[in-house]
Enzyme design. Structure first.
Site, PDB file in Angstrom:
ATOM      1  N   SER A 101      -9.846  -0.375   6.855  1.00 35.98           N
ATOM      2  CA  SER A 101      -9.252  -0.182   5.536  1.00 35.98           C
ATOM      3  C   SER A 101      -8.666  -1.430   4.893  1.00 35.98           C
ATOM      4  O   SER A 101      -8.304  -1.400   3.730  1.00 35.98           O
ATOM      5  CB  SER A 101      -8.168   0.899   5.601  1.00 35.98           C
ATOM      6  OG  SER A 101      -8.750   2.152   5.847  1.00 35.98           O
TER       7      SER A 101
ATOM      8  N   LYS B  44       0.837  -1.201   0.000  1.00 34.37           N
ATOM      9  CA  LYS B  44       0.000   0.000   0.000  1.00 34.37           C
ATOM     10  C   LYS B  44       0.873   1.253   0.000  1.00 34.37           C
ATOM     11  O   LYS B  44       1.896   1.310   0.696  1.00 34.37           O
ATOM     12  CB  LYS B  44      -0.916  -0.026   1.223  1.00 34.37           C
ATOM     13  CG  LYS B  44      -1.980   1.061   1.256  1.00 34.37           C
ATOM     14  CD  LYS B  44      -2.870   0.847   2.466  1.00 34.37           C
ATOM     15  CE  LYS B  44      -3.927   1.938   2.612  1.00 34.37           C
ATOM     16  NZ  LYS B  44      -4.777   1.710   3.814  1.00 34.37           N
TER      17      LYS B  44
ATOM     18  N   SER C 222      -9.418   2.030   2.810  1.00 39.32           N
ATOM     19  CA  SER C 222      -8.481   2.732   1.945  1.00 39.32           C
ATOM     20  C   SER C 222      -7.490   1.834   1.223  1.00 39.32           C
ATOM     21  O   SER C 222      -6.762   2.302   0.353  1.00 39.32           O
ATOM     22  CB  SER C 222      -7.719   3.772   2.772  1.00 39.32           C
ATOM     23  OG  SER C 222      -6.939   3.162   3.783  1.00 39.32           O
TER      24      SER C 222
END
Length: 455
Positions: free
Chosen positions: A180, A82, A156
């Protein structure tokens, strides 16, 4: 499996690492296969912010050159990281050119551990600006759900989830501050594990988003999720143990007042309950004590995190999206008025741990989402209010367990009538990550799910 580049695309992490260790293939071949598939599929998904290409091949060559591959549990496995997590040689983007930091000189500890286990970082995946939202889009690009390109993969860690669901990598790193990892897992039909507090190195943002955020894993199989988790936690990978008879609490109640799960999500919980009973467990109704105070504590902390991150990074607020700027302004107010108190978060943690004892349950079963994943586009340009409504109406179930710092996992259950995946959430007391994975393994055996949505 339309559009597959070669046979190694779609293989599990365990299959790949076993083959590389045995000499049945090379890390270079596996990584090249996945880079080719990324080139085919990612233009329609926008899962990746940066693809490392030649650098990943060089990294794979170093894996192949090692004399002893036997001790590399992820030998040759392509992984994605990420974009808010430092990867040496790349900027750390934080979901926005405005928030981007300088090129990282060294890897974050979880990246170091993944590489140390033989994994090859093929790229970094997209997230919404500053990781604040449960949809992954920006002014110029929206990351799309491989199951339906007009829908979000969640956020996210949306880019990581989209990459795994499309077979671009077998496993991906994500992190979870208010859901997330679990929200994208539910949107994309994946296993998504958020470990409990202090199990995996955190070191993200200001005090780990005031203690909310944990690094986790996204995978298509339970064994891959367990392998990735073990590596990131610095543990020797171990075989999951079949759980003995458990008492499982079941709750449909939403943490957000006025929000109820839709029929497919209610049916997913009912299906999961039947599978648990058929596996020898007992299920009972057990309602967590969600309250207005808990909700306001979560909101105040969410806002405060945005303000502290902006202050620490020195980002130019004028360059951020309007929804993000308002979040930051509210965070400043929360801190000024003392509404984001650690004592309130600690009280909810204690109450949550006691909840398992008071109800004599081993784990809690809830919906993963309340509604179908929202559209992929338009959120970055939307108002703060509209974004808040979207987030809380479709994904209310994850956040309380970040505040409590308890482990939680999302497990696929099937498909909705609209063709998108549907899953459930399991929450456990501290140190129950392996138990949650073992229960997920029982679901996988009893109710196998489609591993990929190839595009």
């Amino acid at each position: 499996m339309d559009n597959l580049a070669t046979t190694w695309v779609g293989a599990t992490a365990k299959q790949i690492s076993r083959a590389v260790r045995r000499g049945d293939t090379t890390a270079v071949q596996v990584v090249a296969d996945h880079l080719e598939q990324i080139g085919i599929s990612d233009p329609s998904l926008a899962a990746f912010r940066v693809v490392r290409g030649g650098e990943a091949i060089t990294e794979a060559e170093k894996v192949d050159d090692q004399e002893d591959l036997a001790n590399l549990p992820l030998a040759g496995v392509p992984v994605a990281v990420k974009e808010n997590t430092p990867v040496a040689g790349l900027p750390t983007w934080f979901g926005s050119a405005a928030a981007r930091s300088a090129v990282a000189e060294e890897d974050h500890e979880v990246v170091r551990r993944l590489r140390g286990a033989g994994a090859v970082v093929v790229g970094v995946t997209r997230m919404p600006e500053m990781g604040l939202w449960a949809t992954t889009d920006g002014p110029d690009e929206a990351t799309r759900n491989p199951w339906a390109l007009d829908r979000t993969p969640g956020g996210s860690s949306g880019g990581s989830a989209a990459a795994v669901a499309a077979g671009l990598v077998p496993i991906a790193h994500g992190n979870d501050g208010l859901g997330s990892v679990r929200i994208p897992a539910a949107c994309c039909g994946l296993i998504g594990l958020k470990p409990g507090r202090d199990v995996v190195p955190r070191d993200l943002g200001v005090d780990g988003w005031l203690g909310l955020v944990e690094n986790g894993i996204l995978a298509t199989t339970v064994s891959d999720a367990a392998l990735g988790f073990s590596v990131m936690a610095g543990r020797t990978p171990a075989k999951l143990v079949q759980p003995e008879k458990l008492r499982v609490g079941v709750s449909l109640r939403s943490p957000v007042a006025g929000v109820r799960p839709d029929e497919p999500n209610r049916e997913a919980v009912a299906t999961a309950s039947k599978i648990l009973v058929a596996s020898g467990h007992n299920t009972v109704t057990a309602e967590p004590a969600y309250s207005t105070v808990v909700g306001l504590t979560g909101l105040a902390t969410w806002f405060a995190c945005a303000y502290q991150e902006a202050e620490a990074s020195g980002v130019d607020l004028k360059k951020l999206q309007p929804r993000t700027r308002r979040h930051i302004r509210l965070g400043k107010l929360m801190i000024k008025r003392g509404w984001a108190k650690q004592s309130q978060r600690d009280a909810w943690r204690e109450k949550s741990i006691q909840f398992f004892a008071d109800n004599n349950i081993d784990v809690l079963l809830t919906p993963a989402l309340a509604a179908t994943p929202p559209p992929a586009d338009g959120h970055a340009a939307g108002s703060w209010r509209s974004n808040m409504q979207v987030n809380m109406r479709y994904a209310p179930y994850a956040a309380p367990w970040n505040i409590a710092g308890l482990p939680a996992i999302v497990v696929p259950i099937g498909l909705r009538p609209d063709g998108l995946p549907v899953g459930i959430q399991l929450v456990g007391p501290p140190d129950s990550e392996l138990l949650l994975l073992a229960i997920a393994g029982q679901f996988e055996v009893a109710n196998p799910w489609p591993r990929h949505a190839f595009v």
